[in-house]
Design a protein around this motif. Structure first.
Motif, PDB file in Angstrom:
ATOM      1  N   UNK A   1      -4.705  -0.377  -6.297  1.00  0.00           N
ATOM      2  CA  UNK A   1      -4.035  -0.577  -5.815  1.00  0.00           C
ATOM      3  C   UNK A   1      -3.827  -0.258  -4.700  1.00  0.00           C
ATOM      4  N   UNK A   2      -4.525   0.423  -3.689  1.00  0.00           N
ATOM      5  CA  UNK A   2      -3.902   0.840  -1.848  1.00  0.00           C
ATOM      6  C   UNK A   2      -4.692  -0.200  -1.172  1.00  0.00           C
ATOM      7  N   UNK A   3      -5.685  -0.038  -1.715  1.00  0.00           N
ATOM      8  CA  UNK A   3      -7.071  -0.852  -0.888  1.00  0.00           C
ATOM      9  C   UNK A   3      -6.168  -2.541  -0.968  1.00  0.00           C
ATOM     10  N   UNK A   4      -5.740  -3.048  -2.387  1.00  0.00           N
ATOM     11  CA  UNK A   4      -6.082  -4.383  -2.225  1.00  0.00           C
ATOM     12  C   UNK A   4      -3.967  -4.750  -2.019  1.00  0.00           C
ATOM     13  N   UNK A   5      -3.872  -6.446  -1.396  1.00  0.00           N
ATOM     14  CA  UNK A   5      -2.723  -6.423  -1.102  1.00  0.00           C
ATOM     15  C   UNK A   5      -2.712  -7.349  -1.723  1.00  0.00           C
TER      16      UNK A   5
ATOM     17  N   UNK B   1       0.665  -0.958  -0.324  1.00  0.00           N
ATOM     18  CA  UNK B   1       0.233   0.579   0.413  1.00  0.00           C
ATOM     19  C   UNK B   1       1.336   1.496   0.241  1.00  0.00           C
ATOM     20  N   UNK B   2       1.356   1.967  -1.104  1.00  0.00           N
ATOM     21  CA  UNK B   2       1.784   3.368  -1.972  1.00  0.00           C
ATOM     22  C   UNK B   2       1.402   3.751  -2.860  1.00  0.00           C
ATOM     23  N   UNK B   3       2.315   4.705  -2.745  1.00  0.00           N
ATOM     24  CA  UNK B   3       1.120   5.531  -3.754  1.00  0.00           C
ATOM     25  C   UNK B   3       1.868   4.686  -5.275  1.00  0.00           C
TER      26      UNK B   3
END
Length: 608
Positions: A531-535, A435-437
């Motif tokens: 992409x910031x909510x799902x790993x 979870x990153x920009x």
């Protein structure tokens, strides 16, 4: 009527071709020593020298039908055996360091390299003129010229005569044996008799390439060998008895399995860093005779801090996972400095725990001053050698270009594979999205694909110098295009990298040199939303492709044949010349006009 053996022997030698006369030495050995008899550095195809004669050049030929004559070089004498022997040493790949079995390497500072090396690499010595026949045809050598028994790569032995002076290499009158000289000939040519006298051999004065390195444990007054555990069997279990060879830089990997890690954590010496440096290394083998002389012993210097194994709860801490020895040598003066560094890890105490260990030993030339660092090893001199690392340049730092490497669970590892020149490869691993920009994620995935530092240039030749920018060519790179994805709220990430390398052979056909013409990076990307909510895990792939763009020269034209016919037309050459005159240069018509005027002059003279 039965002929005497001497008459038959004389007839046989008359049948041997010119230059193939044997040498008056001891009878030829029945067998050729195997590589295991010669030490770890020996290989098949090396010359097997007989007693009382100098070591020959590399194997001259491998033909088994009739004599094989190798192209002769300059008149052979003992001065040709001195160093240096070649103006350009193609096997000198490590600057400032003596390359193993490279007999023309000036960094070795050896007058007779073959007394130290087990064999000479091809191209590191001058070629000699040898005449060879199958060894089964020769029973006994009575030639006054140097002779050897060679073994070719196919395992066929050949008897060869070194042509010192071809004018003297004609038939010689055989010496007659009679009652007056029989005893003298028996004394000269008889074989050695068996003796049971035990002779204690003194240790050699210095290490030879491939010799095991001696160590000394002063606490127990025990002499041992420097070990480099290696993997054996299908599971790659660690074999502790594998000795490290002098001047043989290599890396080994093996696995250890523990039934009771809680007990082995503090008791197994293989997990304790102290067991890899609690001894001294003998500079030269003769140090065995005087173990009290500390000048002949080198302590092992610890470079990195390494703690002892500690069992803390359910974890075994400070376990050795990698051992790296750096050994500095100074020719026949032996080992001058030994340093060791470690990498440690923690293991969870559970049934069936395993550990993968890496052991690296590097040799380099001893330097009194470490102010100026030597450049890295070459991948060819000058052209690339297939299988050597592909050299890259970032700023002023030269390094090998690498590709992805996976761990045991399939995730991307920090360690990477080196790209070998001329070897197509494909590698992949799983990258866990965090979870990153978006910009930070893109930068991390780009670095994972091309490695750190990012290659900016690729070496044109294998001996490229980082200080000479003309020896490097820029790598063309095409990153992902965000506009092409037609997505404003998603993140475009690279998932695949294709490295294309164009190379070609240049130079003489007898000695072609491989060079890199151009290289480029092609990325393939995917768009990800939320992409910031799902790993999740993304599969990354790296593909390396080498494309040969060598332009082969036109084959030579054949010899004129009998069935070739010319056109029965006197003016054919003139019509061809004038028909091409429009496309040719202006000056090409002048010779034709001069020829026409000359023919007109001759015809006018005949008419008069």
């Amino acid at each position: 009527m039965c002929a005497s053996p001497l008459v038959l022997l004389q007839v046989f030698f008359l049948m041997v071709p010119e230059g193939a006369r044997p040498q008056p030495s001891s009878p030829l050995p029945g067998t050729v020593p195997t590589p295991s008899d010669l030490g770890p550095g020996s290989q098949g195809g090396t010359p097997q020298s007989s007693e009382g004669s100098e070591t020959p050049w590399p194997v001259p030929g491998s033909s088994t039908v009739g004599p094989t004559v190798v192209t002769p070089s300059a008149p052979g004498n003992r001065t040709a055996d001195l160093f240096p022997v070649l103006p350009i040493c193609v096997c000198d790949l490590t600057p400032g360091t003596c390359d193993i079995n490279c007999c023309c390497d000036k960094d070795c500072h050896l007058l007779h390299p073959r007394t130290v090396f087990s064999f000479c690499l091809p191209g590191s010595v001058r070629s000699s003129s040898w005449v060879c026949v199958d060894s089964s045809l020769i029973f006994r050598s009575n030639s006054p010229f140097p002779s050897r028994v060679f073994m070719d790569p196919n395992g066929i032995t050949q008897f060869c005569v070194h042509v010192n002076n071809s004018k003297l290499n004609y038939f010689q009158e055989l010496q007659k044996v009679n009652a007056s000289n029989f005893q003298a000939l028996v004394t000269e040519f008889e074989g050695k008799s068996f003796t049971s006298t035990f002779q204690t051999q003194s240790p050699p004065p210095f290490y030879r390439a491939g010799d095991p390195i001696l160590t000394y444990f002063s606490r127990w007054s025990v002499i041992s060998l420097l070990r480099q555990p290696a993997g054996v069997g299908a599971g790659g279990l660690c074999a502790e008895s594998n000795p490290a060879g002098f001047l043989e830089s290599k890396s080994t990997t093996c696995a250890r399995f523990f039934k009771d890690l809680a007990n082995s954590c503090t008791l197994d010496p293989a997990l304790n860093a102290a067991s890899y440096y609690n001894f001294t290394v003998l500079k030269v083998p003769r140090g065995m005779t005087d173990l009290q002389d500390m000048k002949l012993q080198v302590p092992v210097t610890l470079v990195t801090k390494a703690g002892s194994p500690l069992l803390a709860g359910n974890t075994c801490q400070n376990v050795v996972s990698q051992v790296t020895y750096e050994i500095e040598t100074n020719g026949t003066s032996g080992i001058q400095k030994v340093s060791v560094s470690f990498e440690q890890t923690n293991l969870t105490v559970e049934p069936g725990t395993s550990l993968q260990q890496h052991f690296i030993i590097r040799f380099r030339a001893f330097r009194h001053s470490t102010a100026a660092a030597l450049p890295g090893p070459r991948s060819g001199n000058p052209g690339y050698i297939v299988g050597k690392p592909l050299l890259a340049l970032t700023d002023d730092l030269s390094h090998a270009m690498t590709l992805l490497q996976s761990q045991g669970d399939g995730t991307c590892s920090v360690k990477r594979h080196e790209i070998q020149f001329g070897v197509n490869a494909m590698s992949g691993c799983k990258f866990r999205l965090k979870k990153a920009d978006c910009s930070h994620l893109q930068q991390e995935m780009y670095q994972t694909l091309h490695g750190r530092p990012r290659p900016e240039h690729v070496a044109i030749f294998g001996d490229a110098d980082p200080a000479q920018k003309g020896g490097w060519t820029r790598i063309l790179s095409r990153n992902c295009s965000v506009s092409a994805m037609h997505c404003t709220s998603c993140c475009v990430i690279p998932v695949s990298l294709e490295i294309q390398v164009l190379w070609a052979y240049i130079g003489l056909q007898s000695n072609p040199q491989a060079h890199v013409s151009r290289a480029r990076f092609l990325y393939q990307c995917q768009s990800r939303q939320d992409f910031q909510q799902v790993t999740e895990e993304v599969s990354l792939t790296t593909i390396v492709t080498f494309v040969d763009i060598t332009q082969k020269p036109n084959p030579p034209r054949g010899q004129p044949r009998v069935d070739w016919k010319l056109p029965f037309d006197f003016f054919f050459p003139f019509r061809v010349a004038f028909s091409k005159g429009v496309d040719s240069q202006k000056g090409s018509v002048s010779p034709i006009l001069v020829l026409c005027l000359l023919l007109l002059g001759i015809l006018s003279l005949e008419t008069k």
